[in-house]
Design a protein around this motif. Structure first.
Motif, PDB file in Angstrom:
ATOM      1  N   ASP A   1       0.476   5.123   1.511  1.00 31.56           N
ATOM      2  CA  ASP A   1      -0.285   6.092   2.299  1.00 31.56           C
ATOM      3  C   ASP A   1       0.538   7.329   2.644  1.00 31.56           C
ATOM      4  OD1 ASP A   1       1.484   5.081   4.173  1.00 31.56           O
ATOM      5  OD2 ASP A   1      -0.062   4.343   5.549  1.00 31.56           O
TER       6      ASP A   1
ATOM      7  N   GLU B   1      -5.209   5.194  -2.319  1.00 36.56           N
ATOM      8  CA  GLU B   1      -6.145   4.263  -1.684  1.00 36.56           C
ATOM      9  C   GLU B   1      -6.737   3.341  -2.737  1.00 36.56           C
ATOM     10  OE1 GLU B   1     -10.281   4.323   0.940  1.00 36.56           O
ATOM     11  OE2 GLU B   1      -9.221   6.187   0.466  1.00 36.56           O
ATOM     12  N   PRO B   2      -6.709   2.035  -2.525  1.00 37.63           N
ATOM     13  CA  PRO B   2      -7.258   1.103  -3.518  1.00 37.63           C
ATOM     14  C   PRO B   2      -8.675   1.456  -3.937  1.00 37.63           C
ATOM     15  CG  PRO B   2      -6.066  -0.096  -1.824  1.00 37.63           C
ATOM     16  CD  PRO B   2      -6.140   1.327  -1.354  1.00 37.63           C
ATOM     17  N   GLN B   3      -8.903   1.441  -5.246  1.00 40.23           N
ATOM     18  CA  GLN B   3     -10.182   1.694  -5.894  1.00 40.23           C
ATOM     19  C   GLN B   3     -10.626   3.159  -5.834  1.00 40.23           C
ATOM     20  OE1 GLN B   3     -12.335  -1.752  -3.913  1.00 40.23           O
ATOM     21  NE2 GLN B   3     -12.743  -2.280  -6.036  1.00 40.23           N
ATOM     22  N   ALA B   4      -9.768   4.042  -5.344  1.00 43.87           N
ATOM     23  CA  ALA B   4     -10.086   5.467  -5.425  1.00 43.87           C
ATOM     24  C   ALA B   4     -10.018   5.909  -6.885  1.00 43.87           C
ATOM     25  CB  ALA B   4      -9.099   6.276  -4.587  1.00 43.87           C
TER      26      ALA B   4
ATOM     27  N   GLY C   1       0.807  -1.217   0.000  1.00 49.94           N
ATOM     28  CA  GLY C   1       0.000   0.000   0.000  1.00 49.94           C
ATOM     29  C   GLY C   1       0.837   1.261   0.000  1.00 49.94           C
TER      30      GLY C   1
ATOM     31  N   THR D   1       1.526  -0.889  -5.963  1.00 47.66           N
ATOM     32  CA  THR D   1       0.178  -0.380  -6.189  1.00 47.66           C
ATOM     33  C   THR D   1       0.089   0.162  -7.606  1.00 47.66           C
ATOM     34  OG1 THR D   1      -0.153   0.173  -3.853  1.00 47.66           O
ATOM     35  CG2 THR D   1      -1.511   1.345  -5.458  1.00 47.66           C
TER      36      THR D   1
ATOM     37  N   PRO E   1      -1.152   9.866  -1.503  1.00 47.05           N
ATOM     38  CA  PRO E   1      -1.962   8.725  -1.048  1.00 47.05           C
ATOM     39  C   PRO E   1      -2.614   8.015  -2.221  1.00 47.05           C
ATOM     40  CG  PRO E   1      -3.156  10.776  -0.701  1.00 47.05           C
ATOM     41  CD  PRO E   1      -1.798  11.168  -1.224  1.00 47.05           C
TER      42      PRO E   1
END
Length: 231
Positions: free
Chosen positions: A62, A69-72, A60, A105, A67
């Protein structure tokens, strides 16, 4: 118009979730004050890094400046001389992709300019200190690369603690021009960076990031367009 846009998008350290930032988009600095706020910057980092140790990385991303964030998902409107010319849409994939033993990511970017569209996937990995590294790219056109393959080396996308005046390589790939980034303005909540790609036609991009939010603007200093976060 499409080619300069795509080149600029590929030079970015990252496209991160952000809100519109009024007053920081003029492209001439002035976002803050010339002080590093006791930041350690990139001290001690080897950039680019030929062989990142998976044990030094986390799953990840952060970093408060970048940042992911998954699926943002989010979008930027692109204008030139006051005219709308297109959009940049970005989405963070769910899960991670293995690159050189790291859990990277994936950020999927779709650029549409004057009715033409190109897609690109960029792969980022964060070390345990919070620094974010660019470890691979799958472009719509041109060669794909992964850190640790074919002489490609991971470059820095965003330090954990940016410091005014710091500069670094964003990647080192034998088939691609050298690209570098410099922190050219800074405040407690904002960081402004200038990215330069060297090749047959040198190009430059200015980006502004907000702490806790991410990237809020992209300006191509050669083509004259501005991309601004809208949702």
């Amino acid at each position: 118009m499409l080619a300069p846009m795509v080149r600029a998008v590929r030079r970015l350290a990252g496209l991160a979730a952000a809100g519109v930032l009024a007053g920081a988009l003029a492209g001439c600095g002035g976002i803050g004050q010339p002080a590093p706020y006791d930041s350690t910057g990139i001290n001690g980092l080897v950039i680019p890094t030929p062989s990142p140790d998976p044990g030094d990385f986390v799953a990840g991303v952060d970093n408060p400046w970048l940042p992911l964030e998954p699926q943002a998902a989010w979008r930027y409107d692109v204008t030139e001389a006051g005219r709308s010319v297109g959009t940049i849409e970005a989405e963070v994939a769910a899960g991670t992709t293995e690159v050189a033993g790291l859990r990277a990511t994936a950020l999927q970017v779709t650029t549409t300019i004057d009715g033409e569209t190109e897609e690109e996937t960029r792969l980022y990995a964060q070390d345990e200190d919070g620094n974010v590294w660019l470890v691979g790219v799958d472009p719509g056109t041109g060669p794909s690369w992964r850190a640790g393959e074919g002489g490609a080396e991971a470059g820095l996308a965003m330090p954990a603690r940016p410091r005014l005046g710091d500069g670094w390589l964003t990647y080192a790939v034998p088939a691609l021009p050298q690209a570098s980034t410099t922190v050219e303005d800074q405040s407690r909540e904002m960081v402004q960076m200038r990215s330069q790609e060297e090749g047959e036609a040198d190009t430059a991009t200015r980006t502004v990031y907000e702490k806790g939010v991410g990237l809020v603007s992209i300006e191509d200093l050669d083509a004259g367009w501005l991309a601004q976060r809208v949702d």
